[in-house]
Scaffold this active site. Structure first.
Site, PDB file in Angstrom:
ATOM      1  CD  GLU A  22      -2.606  -1.142   2.640  1.00 49.96           C
ATOM      2  OE1 GLU A  22      -3.366  -2.101   2.834  1.00 49.96           O
ATOM      3  OE2 GLU A  22      -2.401  -0.237   3.471  1.00 49.96           O
ATOM      4  CE1 TYR A  48       7.564   0.250  -3.609  1.00 47.29           C
ATOM      5  CE2 TYR A  48       5.532   1.522  -3.422  1.00 47.29           C
ATOM      6  CZ  TYR A  48       6.729   1.079  -2.888  1.00 47.29           C
ATOM      7  OH  TYR A  48       7.095   1.472  -1.616  1.00 47.29           O
TER       8      TYR A  48
END
Ligand code: COA
Length: 149
Positions: A104, A116
């Site tokens: 998250e 990411y």
């Protein structure tokens, strides 16, 4: 001189807290950092001459892992260490047979999201107003990567 990679341990807590507070706008507490050494977690860190440059903390349950924390000391950001930490994390997941990876990230944290994405994560949802922020709250972006065995 090349930074040395190794897992973290409880003796690293002071160094972790320094990097944590310098790198994150909303740092983890010392207590939360200290809880990261249990069976459920695995960690990695880069060091140069006894100086902690950055680290990650992840958990693992069955074949799943969540990347709980990753940070690089501000003076060392933008020099490829974050990507090397991610590579070490993903390598650690492969060695442990972890194939369903989660994380998250704050919606405003575009540098981390870019990292990411470039590692293969995809967005798969949002939690509205999940994090406290200077303006009140902000969304959490949920990201996932499924690794082929
Ligand atoms: C996110 C973080 C770990 C990245 O570490 P880093 O060492 O600076 O990153 P790297 O130099 O390895 O760069 C890796 C990629 O991150 C992205 N990135 C890094 N800095 C960026 C910036 N200022 N703007 C946009 N993208 C950026 C890019 O995709 C970059 O890849 P590229 O160099 O091929 O373009 C680091 O910025 C950090 O510690 N931030 C504060 C803590 C944090 O936000 N952690 C994530 C919480 S979910």
């Amino acid at each position: 001189m090349q930074p040395l990679f190794r897992p973290l341990s409880a003796v690293d807590l002071d160094a972790m807290q320094r990097v944590e507070q310098a790198a994150h706008a909303h740092p983890w507490s010392r207590r939360l950092l200290a809880d990261s050494f249990g069976e459920r977690y695995f960690t990695g860190s880069f060091w140069l001459r006894e100086q902690l440059l950055g680290y990650f903390i992840a958990d693992r349950i069955l074949d799943e892992s969540t990347l709980m924390n990753i940070c690089v000391s501000p003076a060392w950001q933008g020099q490829g260490l974050g990507r090397q930490l991610m590579e070490q994390y993903l390598c650690g997941c492969e060695q442990r047979g972890l194939t369903r990876l989660w994380l998250e990230v704050r919606a405003s944290n575009l540098p981390a999201q870019a990292l990411y994405h470039s590692c293969g994560y995809v967005e798969n949802g949002r939690r509205r107003h999940y994090y406290q922020s200077a303006s009140g709250s902000e969304d959490a972006v949920l990201m996932q990567m499924l690794v082929q065995k």
